[in-house]
Design a protein around this motif. Structure first.
Motif, PDB file in Angstrom:
ATOM      1  N   ASN A 257       0.797  -1.233   0.000  1.00 41.43           N
ATOM      2  CA  ASN A 257       0.000   0.000   0.000  1.00 41.43           C
ATOM      3  C   ASN A 257       0.826   1.278   0.000  1.00 41.43           C
TER       4      ASN A 257
ATOM      5  N   VAL B 265      -4.922  10.464  -7.429  1.00 39.98           N
ATOM      6  CA  VAL B 265      -4.409   9.093  -7.467  1.00 39.98           C
ATOM      7  C   VAL B 265      -3.128   9.097  -8.306  1.00 39.98           C
ATOM      8  N   VAL B 266      -2.103   8.405  -7.833  1.00 40.97           N
ATOM      9  CA  VAL B 266      -0.841   8.399  -8.596  1.00 40.97           C
ATOM     10  C   VAL B 266      -1.056   7.727  -9.954  1.00 40.97           C
TER      11      VAL B 266
ATOM     12  N   ALA C 103      -6.724   1.366  -8.770  1.00 38.62           N
ATOM     13  CA  ALA C 103      -7.600   2.383  -8.179  1.00 38.62           C
ATOM     14  C   ALA C 103      -8.278   3.213  -9.274  1.00 38.62           C
ATOM     15  N   GLN C 104      -7.531   3.566 -10.318  1.00 38.66           N
ATOM     16  CA  GLN C 104      -8.140   4.378 -11.388  1.00 38.66           C
ATOM     17  C   GLN C 104      -9.275   3.618 -12.080  1.00 38.66           C
TER      18      GLN C 104
ATOM     19  N   ARG D 120       3.240   2.623  -1.526  1.00 33.38           N
ATOM     20  CA  ARG D 120       3.583   3.398  -2.724  1.00 33.38           C
ATOM     21  C   ARG D 120       2.369   4.163  -3.270  1.00 33.38           C
ATOM     22  N   TYR D 121       1.191   3.849  -2.734  1.00 32.11           N
ATOM     23  CA  TYR D 121      -0.043   4.462  -3.250  1.00 32.11           C
ATOM     24  C   TYR D 121      -0.655   5.508  -2.317  1.00 32.11           C
TER      25      TYR D 121
ATOM     26  N   TYR E 262       0.455   5.669 -11.736  1.00 38.38           N
ATOM     27  CA  TYR E 262       0.718   4.233 -11.952  1.00 38.38           C
ATOM     28  C   TYR E 262      -0.248   3.329 -11.171  1.00 38.38           C
ATOM     29  N   ASN E 263      -1.220   3.919 -10.499  1.00 39.61           N
ATOM     30  CA  ASN E 263      -2.168   3.109  -9.719  1.00 39.61           C
ATOM     31  C   ASN E 263      -3.368   2.742 -10.596  1.00 39.61           C
TER      32      ASN E 263
ATOM     33  N   ARG F 171      -8.088   9.513   1.407  1.00 39.64           N
ATOM     34  CA  ARG F 171      -7.338   8.254   1.456  1.00 39.64           C
ATOM     35  C   ARG F 171      -8.307   7.078   1.495  1.00 39.64           C
TER      36      ARG F 171
ATOM     37  N   ASN G 263       6.508  11.424  -9.584  1.00 44.19           N
ATOM     38  CA  ASN G 263       5.308  10.823 -10.165  1.00 44.19           C
ATOM     39  C   ASN G 263       4.224  11.883 -10.313  1.00 44.19           C
TER      40      ASN G 263
END
Ligand SMILES: CC(C)(COP(=O)(O)OP(=O)(O)OC[C@H]1O[C@@H](n2cnc3c(N)ncnc32)[C@H](O)[C@@H]1OP(=O)(O)O)[C@@H](O)C(=O)NCCC(=O)NCCS
Length: 169
Positions: free
Chosen positions: A33, A120-121, A127-128, A35-36, A123-124, A85, A153
């Motif tokens: 988790n 949202v980052v 979640a996207q 990294r997100y 690379y996620n 979050r 990022n």
């Protein structure tokens, strides 16, 4: 407490308490988790409990903790609420989707929100995918504004507006 019937059982959200803080911090610090989502100390989490602008919530499935989320903006005159979050510990079982539906319900039906938004980052992709499939629209990208483990990022901003929200039956 707000609850949602799902094919896999009842998913609900309730206010986080002091007894939940170890669970919250270990969830956001976990390798899968961190990294997100951002990390905070137990004390930083606890100070949010008394903030009228914030809802700090535990997500439960059939009464067992499966994650937590933080929402903010409840005192804003813009009626723009942020899903700040969301962490689901037991992944891939539909709890993230249920938690997101509950966040929309809390924002639009119980708090009179006009807009629910998040970042949202880039690379996620999990979640996207979830946010898009729940009606969130990409607004833009904050290019390379986030720094994690030696790399910049970008953050994707997504939102859903009041008139786009469809009540879950
Ligand atoms: C993102 C997160 C909240 C989702 O919760 P979850 O309970 O695992 O999600 P769900 O099981 O409800 O749904 C996941 C969806 O993503 C899809 N998915 C899974 N892995 C994926 C991937 N790598 N790329 C795209 N989609 C993916 C699943 O197929 C499912 O979609 P579907 O219902 O259309 O089949 C959870 O995985 C999590 O806590 N991740 C780490 C922290 C995080 O990223 N928080 C969000 C920060 S903005």
């Amino acid at each position: 407490m707000i609850s949602l019937e799902t094919p896999g059982g009842v998913v609900s959200i309730r206010p986080t308490t002091q007894d939940d803080l170890i669970y919250v911090c270990s969830a956001e610090n976990a390798e899968e988790n961190r990294r997100y989502v951002s990390q905070q100390t137990p004390n930083e989490h606890q100070t949010m409990f008394a903030n009228p602008d914030i809802r700090h919530l535990i997500v439960e499935h059939q009464g067992n903790k499966v994650g937590y989320m933080i929402m903010a903006g409840f005192t804003k005159s813009s009626r723009s609420i942020e899903l700040r979050r969301l962490v689901v510990v037991k992944k891939g079982k539909g709890f993230g989707r249920a938690a997101l539906k509950l966040a929309k319900l809390l924002a639009f039906e119980q708090s009179g929100a006009h807009r629910l938004w998040l970042d949202v980052v880039d690379y996620n992709s999990r979640a996207q995918h979830l946010y898009r499939s729940e009606g969130f629209v990409q607004e833009g990208v904050l290019r390379e504004c986030d720094y994690f483990e030696g790399k910049y990022n970008s953050l994707v901003i997504m939102s859903i507006l009041e008139h786009e929200y469809q009540r879950a039956d």
